[in-house]
Design an enzyme around this catalytic site. Structure first.
Site, PDB file in Angstrom:
ATOM      1  N   PRO A 123       0.830  -1.218   0.000  1.00 43.41           N
ATOM      2  CG  PRO A 123      -0.685  -1.537   1.715  1.00 43.41           C
ATOM      3  CD  PRO A 123       0.606  -2.052   1.164  1.00 43.41           C
ATOM      4  CD  GLU A 124       3.334   2.723  -4.147  1.00 44.89           C
ATOM      5  OE1 GLU A 124       3.428   3.869  -4.623  1.00 44.89           O
ATOM      6  OE2 GLU A 124       3.715   1.708  -4.755  1.00 44.89           O
TER       7      GLU A 124
END
Ligand SMILES: [Zn+2]
Length: 297
Positions: free
Chosen positions: A2-3
């Site tokens: 996840p960014e």
């Protein structure tokens, strides 16, 4: 992994479920999640805390309690949070923690690879902790192209490496760095401190456009990323370069290339993102960029 768009999408969906609620019961089943502290100790500390706000800094979820304490959640590779309004989370052998809220709902934390972390900080500890690890928020109003130039000026690495470094910019990872560089028509191999003003403006626009597009699509679900309601994002259907080796570039038709930069698999268009700044400057009306090849990649 996840960014920014993924973590922010989680935050937006979880916020109404969490804010104002009290952590009634906390069960942490995996010591790795809270090490070096004891799961039972952290669970006991969390019980009774009421959530004031749910914020995000970089890839961290920041749960601020009314007491002033802060729970920093980092999803790392495969962490996700699931909210069950009726308190009935499905069975899941990868679940590492469950928080029972005072409205009877449950928040479950799932993590296949188990790199995620929960860190409970005392009042006043969160800001210095985050300041030391997380740079500017790229979607904040004060984050300008000039500011981006300042952040990159001292970096004697490739653009790719500099943008992956969370102290340069908060929240970018392998996906959105590649997407931003394609939008900016800049090679990931270019020295980070060698961009001229036109290139900095393109990169600034490219970063924001890539992240905002990811936000609109609620992130990208490649493997484990899920939103708190169990659904996935759809950004993976709209990548311009990431994971698209040999597919035609959306801009020029050249097959997308794959290589290694800064130890990470990197996708780019060899035509739109040339190594040499003189070629990159073709499409801008500015003078040829000043020498930028003096620093090693
Ligand atoms: Zn191209």
């Amino acid at each position: 992994m996840p960014e920014l768009p993924e973590v922010e999408s989680v935050r937006r969906q979880l916020e109404p479920a969490l804010v104002g609620r009290r952590f009634e019961r906390v069960a942490i089943d995996d010591p790795r999640l809270v090490r070096p502290y004891e799961p039972a100790e952290v669970s006991a500390e969390l019980e009774g805390e009421r959530v004031a706000t749910l914020e995000r800094r970089g890839k961290y979820l920041v749960v601020r309690f009314e007491s002033g304490r802060v729970l920093l959640i980092h999803l790392r590779m495969t962490g996700s949070l699931l909210h069950a309004a009726d308190g009935s989370l499905p069975d899941d052998r990868h679940r590492r923690a469950v928080v029972k809220l005072d409205d009877g709902s449950d928040v479950g934390y799932r993590d296949v690879r188990r790199f995620g972390t929960w860190l409970l900080l005392e009042p006043g500890e969160a800001e210095p902790y985050l300041e030391a690890r997380v740079g500017d928020e790229p979607l904040d109003a004060f984050f300008t192209a000039a500011r981006l130039g300042e952040r990159l000026a001292g970096r004697r690495t490739s653009l790719k490496a500099a943008l992956l470094d969370q102290r340069t910019l908060a929240g970018m990872g392998n996906i959105y760095v590649d997407e931003a560089l394609w939008r900016a028509r800049l090679s990931p191999l270019r020295p980070a401190n060698g961009l001229d003003r036109a290139e900095l403006r393109r990169l600034h626009r490219g970063i924001r456009a890539a992240l905002e597009h990811g936000l609109v699509r609620q992130g990208s679900t490649l493997r484990d990323y899920r939103l708190p309601d169990g659904s996935g994002g759809s950004m993976q259907d709209e990548f311009r370069v990431y994971g698209r080796r040999d597919e035609p570039c959306d801009r020029c038709g050249t097959p997308i290339a794959r290589t290694q930069v800064a130890g990470r698999t990197t996708w780019f268009c060899p035509t739109c993102q040339p190594d040499m700044p003189s070629q990159a400057a073709r499409s801008s009306s500015r003078q040829p960029s000043r020498s930028s090849r003096h620093s090693s990649v």
